[in-house]
Design an enzyme around this catalytic site. Structure first.
Site, PDB file in Angstrom:
ATOM      1  N   ARG A 160      -9.191   1.409   9.450  1.00 24.62           N
ATOM      2  CA  ARG A 160      -8.665   0.077   9.762  1.00 24.62           C
ATOM      3  C   ARG A 160      -9.666  -0.794  10.494  1.00 24.62           C
ATOM      4  NH1 ARG A 160      -2.928   1.037   9.266  1.00 24.62           N
ATOM      5  NH2 ARG A 160      -1.817  -0.918   9.524  1.00 24.62           N
TER       6      ARG A 160
ATOM      7  N   ARG B  15      12.270  -1.612  11.037  1.00 26.52           N
ATOM      8  CA  ARG B  15      11.086  -1.025  11.672  1.00 26.52           C
ATOM      9  C   ARG B  15      10.753  -1.816  12.919  1.00 26.52           C
ATOM     10  NH1 ARG B  15       5.845   0.157   7.947  1.00 26.52           N
ATOM     11  NH2 ARG B  15       4.700  -0.752   9.683  1.00 26.52           N
TER      12      ARG B  15
ATOM     13  N   ARG C 206      -0.261  -8.095  13.849  1.00 27.10           N
ATOM     14  CA  ARG C 206      -0.767  -7.171  12.823  1.00 27.10           C
ATOM     15  C   ARG C 206      -1.595  -7.910  11.779  1.00 27.10           C
ATOM     16  NH1 ARG C 206       4.639  -4.767  11.074  1.00 27.10           N
ATOM     17  NH2 ARG C 206       3.476  -3.824   9.374  1.00 27.10           N
TER      18      ARG C 206
ATOM     19  N   ARG D 193      11.759  -6.626   4.729  1.00 24.97           N
ATOM     20  CA  ARG D 193      11.765  -5.218   5.165  1.00 24.97           C
ATOM     21  C   ARG D 193      12.370  -5.085   6.557  1.00 24.97           C
ATOM     22  NH1 ARG D 193       6.102  -2.179   5.191  1.00 24.97           N
ATOM     23  NH2 ARG D 193       5.819  -3.243   7.157  1.00 24.97           N
TER      24      ARG D 193
ATOM     25  N   LYS E  51       0.824  -1.232   0.000  1.00 29.08           N
ATOM     26  CA  LYS E  51       0.000   0.000   0.000  1.00 29.08           C
ATOM     27  C   LYS E  51       0.848   1.267   0.000  1.00 29.08           C
ATOM     28  CE  LYS E  51      -2.059  -0.227   3.958  1.00 29.08           C
ATOM     29  NZ  LYS E  51      -1.566  -1.314   4.687  1.00 29.08           N
TER      30      LYS E  51
HETATM   31  P1  ADP Z   1       1.163  -1.695   7.983  1.00 27.16           P
HETATM   32  O1  ADP Z   1       0.170  -1.301   6.961  1.00 27.16           O
HETATM   33  O2  ADP Z   1       2.397  -2.279   7.358  1.00 27.16           O
HETATM   34  O3  ADP Z   1       0.615  -2.552   9.084  1.00 27.16           O
HETATM   35  P2  ADP Z   1       1.267   1.058   9.010  1.00 27.16           P
HETATM   36  O4  ADP Z   1       2.513   1.834   8.857  1.00 27.16           O
HETATM   37  O5  ADP Z   1       0.095   1.422   8.187  1.00 27.16           O
HETATM   38  O6  ADP Z   1       1.714  -0.448   8.767  1.00 27.16           O
HETATM   39  O7  ADP Z   1       0.789   1.077  10.561  1.00 27.16           O
HETATM   40  C1  ADP Z   1       1.657   0.770  11.610  1.00 27.16           C
HETATM   41  C2  ADP Z   1       0.918   0.769  12.947  1.00 27.16           C
HETATM   42  O8  ADP Z   1       0.354   2.069  13.218  1.00 27.16           O
HETATM   43  C3  ADP Z   1      -0.287  -0.174  13.068  1.00 27.16           C
HETATM   44  O9  ADP Z   1       0.108  -1.508  13.373  1.00 27.16           O
HETATM   45  C4  ADP Z   1      -1.065   0.482  14.226  1.00 27.16           C
HETATM   46  O10 ADP Z   1      -0.474   0.214  15.480  1.00 27.16           O
HETATM   47  C5  ADP Z   1      -0.876   1.972  13.934  1.00 27.16           C
HETATM   48  N1  ADP Z   1      -1.968   2.493  13.088  1.00 27.16           N
HETATM   49  C6  ADP Z   1      -1.845   2.920  11.796  1.00 27.16           C
HETATM   50  N2  ADP Z   1      -3.026   3.300  11.296  1.00 27.16           N
HETATM   51  C7  ADP Z   1      -3.945   3.109  12.285  1.00 27.16           C
HETATM   52  C8  ADP Z   1      -5.347   3.284  12.382  1.00 27.16           C
HETATM   53  N3  ADP Z   1      -6.074   3.737  11.351  1.00 27.16           N
HETATM   54  N4  ADP Z   1      -5.958   2.968  13.553  1.00 27.16           N
HETATM   55  C9  ADP Z   1      -5.260   2.525  14.601  1.00 27.16           C
HETATM   56  N5  ADP Z   1      -3.933   2.314  14.587  1.00 27.16           N
HETATM   57  C10 ADP Z   1      -3.270   2.601  13.432  1.00 27.16           C
END
Ligand code: ADP
Length: 191
Positions: A88, A133, A144, A127, A13
């Site tokens: 999410r 990360r 996740r 990654r 994404k």
């Molecule tokens: P990925 O898509 O690879 O899981 P992101 O960088 O989008 O990683 O998100 C990393 C973390 O940030 C998530 O695991 C969560 O803890 C937090 N996070 C991101 N977006 C949201 C959201 N919309 N609601 C709640 N937590 C979020």
């Protein structure tokens, strides 16, 4: 054009959003990037976000709505946005619907990037080795993925019901996937 990108962790994404925004001239709004910046900057939000992110869990919906509401109203998002990482869960999806209604800025499309689970796990392991990360550890990735299956997958159906969903096959090269997405936008006349 207002676009939501959906997909499991590691589905690409973020990579696709970055390429798309260059083509489209609208900002890439990634909640993950915003939260990691808050952690780096040591803000109050960052302090709260750090441990939740490291566990692979979701931040509270009200905090996320405040964050996204502020970001979507910034002047650079006036012509549109590519939203990555929000919504999410179904509650966030309903909040976003309400917010965009109020702003009179309806979504044009939700694009799900579809990648096989095993492929996703391989990509994240790579990654983790390259970028380090802190939420890419094996245990956190497992959480996740589970959060995605339980809470985020229903958001895909939410957009399908609204007639806004398109699915794109997310395997192959970055360029292949980008071309599939561009073809979808062209077909929908939103490029
Ligand atoms: P990925 O898509 O690879 O899981 P992101 O960088 O989008 O990683 O998100 C990393 C973390 O940030 C998530 O695991 C969560 O803890 C937090 N996070 C991101 N977006 C949201 C959201 N919309 N609601 C709640 N937590 C979020």
């Amino acid at each position: 054009m207002r676009i939501v990108l959906l997909g499991a962790p590691g589905s690409g994404k973020g990579t696709q959003a970055a390429i798309l925004t260059e083509h489209l001239g609208v900002p890439h709004i990634s909640t993950g990037v915003l939260l990691r910046a808050a952690v780096e900057a040591g803000t109050e939000l960052g302090a709260k976000a750090r441990s939740i992110m490291d566990r692979g869990e979701l931040l509270p919906d009200d905090i996320m709505l405040d964050l996204i509401e502020e970001r979507l109203q910034a002047p650079d998002a006036e012509p549109g946005f590519v939203l990555d990482g929000y919504p999410r869960n179904l509650s966030q999806a309903a909040s976003l619907d309400g917010l965009l209604d109020r702003l009179e800025k309806p979504l044009d499309i939700a694009i799900q990037i579809d990648v096989d689970a095993e492929q996703v796990i391989r990509r994240i392991a790579r990654r983790a080795a390259e970028e380090g990360r802190s939420d890419d550890s094996e245990e956190t990735v497992r959480t996740r993925m589970q959060v995605y299956e339980e809470q985020t997958a229903p958001v895909v159906d939410h957009y399908a019901r609204k007639g806004l969903l398109t699915q794109v096959f997310g395997e192959g090269s970055i360029e292949d996937v980008n071309q599939r997405i561009m073809a979808v936008l062209k077909a929908e006349a939103i490029d």
